[in-house]
Design a protein around this motif. Structure first.
Motif, PDB file in Angstrom:
ATOM      1  N   GLU A   1       0.771  -1.150  -0.035  1.00  0.00           N
ATOM      2  CA  GLU A   1      -0.038   0.078   0.016  1.00  0.00           C
ATOM      3  C   GLU A   1       1.053   1.302   0.119  1.00  0.00           C
ATOM      4  OE1 GLU A   1      -3.056   0.258  -0.895  1.00  0.00           O
ATOM      5  OE2 GLU A   1      -3.718  -1.714  -0.316  1.00  0.00           O
TER       6      GLU A   1
ATOM      7  N   ARG B   1      -2.022  -1.445  -8.969  1.00  0.00           N
ATOM      8  CA  ARG B   1      -2.322  -2.473  -8.340  1.00  0.00           C
ATOM      9  C   ARG B   1      -1.336  -3.410  -7.944  1.00  0.00           C
ATOM     10  NH1 ARG B   1      -8.102  -2.338  -8.124  1.00  0.00           N
ATOM     11  NH2 ARG B   1      -8.927  -1.291 -10.055  1.00  0.00           N
TER      12      ARG B   1
ATOM     13  N   GLY C   1     -11.599  -5.453  -7.800  1.00  0.00           N
ATOM     14  CA  GLY C   1     -11.447  -4.127  -7.656  1.00  0.00           C
ATOM     15  C   GLY C   1     -10.871  -3.486  -6.269  1.00  0.00           C
ATOM     16  N   THR C   2      -9.887  -4.325  -5.865  1.00  0.00           N
ATOM     17  CA  THR C   2      -9.092  -3.939  -4.434  1.00  0.00           C
ATOM     18  C   THR C   2      -7.672  -3.434  -5.093  1.00  0.00           C
ATOM     19  OG1 THR C   2      -8.293  -6.058  -4.299  1.00  0.00           O
ATOM     20  CG2 THR C   2     -10.283  -5.243  -3.064  1.00  0.00           C
ATOM     21  N   GLY C   3      -7.055  -2.361  -4.166  1.00  0.00           N
ATOM     22  CA  GLY C   3      -5.847  -1.958  -4.546  1.00  0.00           C
ATOM     23  C   GLY C   3      -4.679  -3.061  -4.449  1.00  0.00           C
TER      24      GLY C   3
ATOM     25  N   ASP D   1     -11.733  -8.436   3.124  1.00  0.00           N
ATOM     26  CA  ASP D   1     -12.460  -7.388   2.284  1.00  0.00           C
ATOM     27  C   ASP D   1     -12.920  -7.591   1.058  1.00  0.00           C
ATOM     28  OD1 ASP D   1     -12.432  -5.580   4.686  1.00  0.00           O
ATOM     29  OD2 ASP D   1     -10.430  -4.781   4.137  1.00  0.00           O
TER      30      ASP D   1
ATOM     31  N   PRO E   1     -14.641  -5.448  -2.457  1.00  0.00           N
ATOM     32  CA  PRO E   1     -14.179  -4.629  -3.647  1.00  0.00           C
ATOM     33  C   PRO E   1     -13.651  -3.242  -2.810  1.00  0.00           C
ATOM     34  CG  PRO E   1     -16.019  -5.212  -4.546  1.00  0.00           C
ATOM     35  CD  PRO E   1     -15.826  -5.748  -3.281  1.00  0.00           C
ATOM     36  N   LEU E   2     -14.362  -2.768  -1.550  1.00  0.00           N
ATOM     37  CA  LEU E   2     -14.041  -1.520  -0.889  1.00  0.00           C
ATOM     38  C   LEU E   2     -13.770  -2.055   0.312  1.00  0.00           C
ATOM     39  CD1 LEU E   2     -16.688   0.792  -2.199  1.00  0.00           C
ATOM     40  CD2 LEU E   2     -14.322   0.582  -2.935  1.00  0.00           C
ATOM     41  N   PRO E   3     -12.306  -1.682   0.980  1.00  0.00           N
ATOM     42  CA  PRO E   3     -11.808  -2.068   2.355  1.00  0.00           C
ATOM     43  C   PRO E   3     -12.801  -1.505   3.384  1.00  0.00           C
ATOM     44  CG  PRO E   3     -10.154  -1.375   0.975  1.00  0.00           C
ATOM     45  CD  PRO E   3     -11.420  -0.857   0.200  1.00  0.00           C
TER      46      PRO E   3
ATOM     47  N   VAL F   1     -15.765  -1.847   4.085  1.00  0.00           N
ATOM     48  CA  VAL F   1     -17.437  -1.869   3.856  1.00  0.00           C
ATOM     49  C   VAL F   1     -17.937  -3.133   3.063  1.00  0.00           C
ATOM     50  CG1 VAL F   1     -17.440   0.772   3.732  1.00  0.00           C
ATOM     51  CG2 VAL F   1     -17.216  -0.585   1.748  1.00  0.00           C
TER      52      VAL F   1
ATOM     53  N   TRP G   1     -18.480  -8.143   2.427  1.00  0.00           N
ATOM     54  CA  TRP G   1     -17.218  -9.124   2.738  1.00  0.00           C
ATOM     55  C   TRP G   1     -16.964 -10.541   2.079  1.00  0.00           C
ATOM     56  CZ3 TRP G   1     -19.483  -5.461   5.943  1.00  0.00           C
ATOM     57  CH2 TRP G   1     -18.738  -4.671   6.377  1.00  0.00           C
TER      58      TRP G   1
END
Length: 375
Positions: free
Chosen positions: A205, A220, A251-253, A335, A337-339, A341, A344
């Motif tokens: 990150e 990514r 869709g995650t980083g 997580d 796509p969005l950490p 939220v 899950w």
């Protein structure tokens, strides 16, 4: 490995050994070797790192340390006194990257060398050489090795003009002990010794944030970690590349590669089987993404902690289906796509006694009516 990465006790012992005027020649080599057994490290590499801020493989470090000791004797004859290990190392290593550019003592009448161009000095190892080195080091020490692969979110990858600045920015944000290189065709790769999964994700990150600032585009990251005999840097690179694609699909980083733990083959399920999750008298909808005899991968609207006992109510895609009740336990939660939220993803495990029902479900058969509870 830099001086700041060594524990204070190690640095104190190194200073004591190098400061002992009687520790010369074979005696010095034996004293340094004893540091390795005492602190569980590569002793000559640690001594060279602490005294000259140079990191190299243990065999090469041993040769350099003994050469410095030999230079120390020559300088003592020249000066009529012992100059010490630090002065001798500066005089011997004046051409090495990151140390003094001129020798401490020059011959009378000699002309100082011209300043070197940026980038001149000791040639950096290739990616393949670094992978071999870190693999052997991890196997020998038993410590974890993390590999991070970073890929730009651009069609066709990063341009040639932007690749150089991105690589330079990544190197500036890495630790001294890390190895940073380009990974064809357009990815960047970082080898992180003594780094586990969580630390590797945090580093990924940080690297992503650095590259976003340097290039102005999204990145990514894929992370793979091995330990001991499982720390093969080349294989970890392949796993990290697959994790990059997993992060892109989800869709995650960043994504961490997780070795396959299932003993049974997986089957994709999706919306074909209607599923509801029951816990503490509350029922909610869920999606079964994959299933095997031993467990399933679920998509959850509310996060559950690992170890939570749940019940899955599954309705197979057949005429007049009976609802199958499958007790399960949450094994792992990650997580979506969005950490932080919804949704899950949760991996759950089944008890051995329910595998017959699961097998019938996976085969597309009606569950046996006798003895099977229904909703």
């Amino acid at each position: 490995m830099g001086p700041r990465h060594l524990r204070r006790a190690v640095q104190d012992d190194i200073r004591e050994v190098l400061g002992d005027p009687a520790a010369r020649g074979d005696c010095l080599a034996e004293s340094i070797a004893a540091l390795g057994a005492r602190h569980s490290l590569e002793p000559f590499r640690a001594v060279l790192s602490a005294s000259a801020d140079i990191d190299c493989p243990e065999p090469q470090a041993r040769e350099i340390v003994l050469a410095i000791d030999g230079r120390r004797s020559l300088l003592a004859d020249l000066l009529g006194r012992d100059p010490g290990f630090a002065v001798a190392s500066c005089d011997l290593l004046h051409e090495a990257e990151g140390t003094l550019r001129e020798p401490v003592f020059r011959q009378e009448g000699s002309v100082p060398p011209e300043p070197e161009r940026p980038g001149d000095g000791v040639a950096a190892p290739t990616l393949q050489e670094a992978q071999r080195l870190e693999t052997r080091r991890a196997e020998r020490s038993g410590r974890p090795l993390a590999v991070v692969v970073l890929s730009a979110d651009l069609p066709g990858g990063l341009s040639t003009e932007a690749f150089g600045p991105a690589l330079a920015a990544l190197r500036a944000s890495a630790r001294d002990v890390d190895y940073v290189a380009g990974a064809p065709p357009g990815d960047l790769i970082v080898l992180l010794p003594c780094t586990g999964g969580r630390e590797g994700l945090r580093a990924a990150e940080r690297f992503r944030a650095t590259l976003v600032k340097a290039t102005g585009c999204g990145w990514r990251a894929g992370v793979a970690v091995g330990q001991g005999s499982g720390a093969n840097a080349r294989l970890l690179e392949d796993c990290a590349k697959r994790s990059v694609e997993e992060a892109r699909r989800a869709g995650t980083g960043a994504a961490l590669h997780r070795p396959e733990r299932r003993r049974h083959p997986r089957s994709s399920v999706g919306p074909a089987i209607a599923a509801r999750l029951r816990r503490d008298g509350v029922e909610s909808e869920t999606v079964v993404e994959e299933m095997s005899l031993g467990g399933a991968l679920l998509t959850l609207r509310a996060r559950l902690d690992p170890g939570t006992e749940i019940v899955l109510a599954l309705r197979p895609p057949v005429a007049r289906p009976a609802v199958l009740i499958i007790p399960a336990r949450v094994y792992r939660v990650s997580d979506g796509p969005l950490p932080g939220v919804a949704p899950w993803r949760a991996a759950v495990v089944f008890q051995p006694e329910v595998r017959l029902r699961v097998a019938g479900l996976l085969a597309g058969l009606d569950a046996p009516r006798g003895g099977n509870p229904t909703a």
